[in-house]
Design a protein around this motif. Sequence first.
Motif, short mmCIF file in Angstrom:
data_model
loop_
_atom_site.label_atom_id
_atom_site.label_comp_id
_atom_site.label_asym_id
_atom_site.label_seq_id
_atom_site.Cartn_x
_atom_site.Cartn_y
_atom_site.Cartn_z
N PRO A 123 0.82 -1.24 0.00
CA PRO A 123 0.00 0.00 0.00
C PRO A 123 0.84 1.27 0.00
N VAL A 124 2.01 1.22 0.58
CA VAL A 124 2.89 2.40 0.60
C VAL A 124 3.40 2.67 -0.81
N GLU A 125 3.84 1.62 -1.46
CA GLU A 125 4.33 1.75 -2.83
C GLU A 125 3.20 2.20 -3.78
N ARG A 126 1.99 1.69 -3.52
CA ARG A 126 0.85 2.09 -4.35
C ARG A 126 0.66 3.60 -4.30
N ARG A 127 0.71 4.14 -3.10
CA ARG A 127 0.55 5.60 -2.94
C ARG A 127 1.71 6.36 -3.54
N LYS A 128 2.89 5.80 -3.45
CA LYS A 128 4.06 6.45 -4.07
C LYS A 128 3.86 6.53 -5.59
N ARG A 129 3.40 5.46 -6.17
CA ARG A 129 3.18 5.46 -7.62
C ARG A 129 2.08 6.44 -8.02
N LEU A 130 0.99 6.45 -7.25
CA LEU A 130 -0.09 7.40 -7.56
C LEU A 130 0.41 8.83 -7.45
N TYR B 80 -10.00 11.66 -14.04
CA TYR B 80 -9.38 10.36 -13.78
C TYR B 80 -10.44 9.34 -13.37
N MET B 81 -10.11 8.12 -13.64
CA MET B 81 -10.87 7.01 -13.07
C MET B 81 -9.88 5.88 -12.84
N PRO B 82 -10.19 4.98 -11.96
CA PRO B 82 -9.23 3.91 -11.66
C PRO B 82 -9.36 2.71 -12.60
N GLY B 83 -8.27 1.97 -12.70
CA GLY B 83 -8.30 0.63 -13.28
C GLY B 83 -8.11 -0.37 -12.16
N GLU B 84 -8.19 -1.63 -12.49
CA GLU B 84 -8.06 -2.64 -11.44
C GLU B 84 -6.68 -2.61 -10.81
N HIS B 85 -5.68 -2.19 -11.56
CA HIS B 85 -4.33 -2.10 -10.98
C HIS B 85 -4.26 -1.01 -9.91
N ALA C 3 -6.97 0.04 -8.09
CA ALA C 3 -8.05 0.06 -7.08
C ALA C 3 -8.50 -1.29 -6.55
N SER C 4 -8.20 -2.36 -7.23
CA SER C 4 -8.86 -3.62 -6.86
C SER C 4 -8.34 -4.23 -5.56
N LEU C 5 -7.13 -3.85 -5.15
CA LEU C 5 -6.60 -4.46 -3.93
C LEU C 5 -7.02 -3.72 -2.66
N ASP C 6 -7.53 -2.49 -2.81
CA ASP C 6 -7.99 -1.78 -1.60
C ASP C 6 -9.34 -1.10 -1.83
N ASN C 7 -10.10 -1.63 -2.78
CA ASN C 7 -11.44 -1.09 -3.10
C ASN C 7 -11.39 0.40 -3.44
N GLY C 8 -10.30 0.83 -4.02
CA GLY C 8 -10.21 2.21 -4.49
C GLY C 8 -9.79 3.22 -3.45
N LYS C 9 -9.39 2.76 -2.28
CA LYS C 9 -9.08 3.68 -1.18
C LYS C 9 -7.93 4.63 -1.53
N ALA C 10 -6.82 4.09 -1.95
CA ALA C 10 -5.66 4.94 -2.27
C ALA C 10 -5.98 5.87 -3.44
N GLU D 3 -7.84 8.86 -2.37
CA GLU D 3 -7.02 9.83 -1.63
C GLU D 3 -6.35 10.83 -2.57
N PHE D 4 -6.02 10.37 -3.76
CA PHE D 4 -5.30 11.23 -4.70
C PHE D 4 -6.21 11.88 -5.74
N PHE D 5 -7.25 11.17 -6.15
CA PHE D 5 -8.02 11.65 -7.31
C PHE D 5 -9.52 11.78 -7.04
N GLY D 6 -9.96 11.46 -5.86
CA GLY D 6 -11.37 11.66 -5.55
C GLY D 6 -12.25 10.49 -5.97
N ALA D 7 -13.47 10.80 -6.32
CA ALA D 7 -14.49 9.77 -6.57
C ALA D 7 -14.09 8.85 -7.72
#
Lengths: 125, 294
Positions: free
Chosen positions: B91-98, B115-120, B122-129, B132-136
């Motif tokens: 999760p730390v690396e995920r936020r670093k990449r975002l 922006y919208m998420p892809g499974e890469h 959002a799928s591991l944390d239900n879009g939480k990270a 935090e960066f891009f909103g809904a």
Amino acid sequence: MIFGKKTLRIVAAATVVTIGSLGAYVAAQSAEPKEKVIKITAKKFNYIPGEVKLKKGVPVILEFRSQDVLMGFNLPDFNVRADIVPGKATRLRLTPDKTGTFVFLCDIFCGTGHEEMNGKLTVVD
Amino acid sequence: MSKPIDRRDFLKLAGLGGVVFASGLPGVTLGAGQDDFYFVQLSDAHWGFEGPPNPDAKGTLKKAVAAVNSLERQPDFIMFTGDLTHTTDNPVERRKRLSEFKEIVKDLKVKTVRYMPGEHDASLDNGKAFQEFFGATHYTFDHKGVHFIVLDNVSDPRASIGDEQLGWLAADLKQQKNDAPIVVFTHRPLFDLYPQWDWATKDGAKAVDMLMPYKNVTVFYGHIHQEHHHMTGHIAHHAAKGLMFPLPEAGKAPTRAPLPWDPAQPYKGLGFREVDADTKAADNKITEFPVVKA
């Protein structure tokens, strides 16, 4: 008792899904299976074994166990899927009604190697 | 009227995504003196990916930003249709990449970037990270008479939209006229393109059924890293190329692994499309361009 496609019913500690020869219905069974049981382990990011060979028209039970996280077994060509919940056996009764080689995959995103988590089902006469 | 985007500008976007003109959308009729507008769809940047399929993994996104910035006429907005980052279990690396992705695209001249998420992402944390960066992860907006709907079919790791969001979609569509021009963005295809490679949305058919009564609907999505065009009834679905690596055509390879990088023909298999239309006939015309200028 007949359920809609992809309907699962938890029986004791196991989930049993029966796919008819036409893949047209799914039913639940509580009795111990008479068919051959093929045990498949799901773990990040493999199915073990990754190749399963079956005979057309011969029913089998596929028994899945996850060693780590929630996985989703999906065999699209037979229109069947089931969750593989850690700590539980998921049983799926399958009677292949066609020959060929078919892909099965994990359809619940499970991590960095998720996209490589697939296997091969070969059905022969 | 603004100067239209020209072929040279299209070529600058070679391999970087899709260019979509409002006049290319069904149901859009421009009034006298009314400017056409266009937007750029960028997809599947997979920031954080490293590997042989793209030796320029650290540079491709920056090149895309530079290419868009170099357009003489800037798009009204840019839409990233998911997989901004490559997945990581950390999760730390995920936020670093975002965070790094956000920093890079900050250099876009166009300040309306959605922006919208892809499974890469959002799928591991239900879009939480992602949130935090891009909103809904799902929302709507309107632009110059076109209604845009962003649908999230990745925050659920089962690749479902979910009943709650489908209810939200139904409520939004109720507000639209039957002939309103509607554009839908998703990451995964809403139809069963190739479930054997997970190129599908489990309840995508429900969304398509809801959209079906509307006469002028177009869907743009990503996920498959290649051009693809498909019709469900009168609704066109267009897939965009990715910014990191191309994937094989559905079922044309043993697995959905990225196509290898060809040093002799870098960016081979990538390209871009122009979407234009006969607005009276409400009929899209798709022009395909090669990635390398002949």
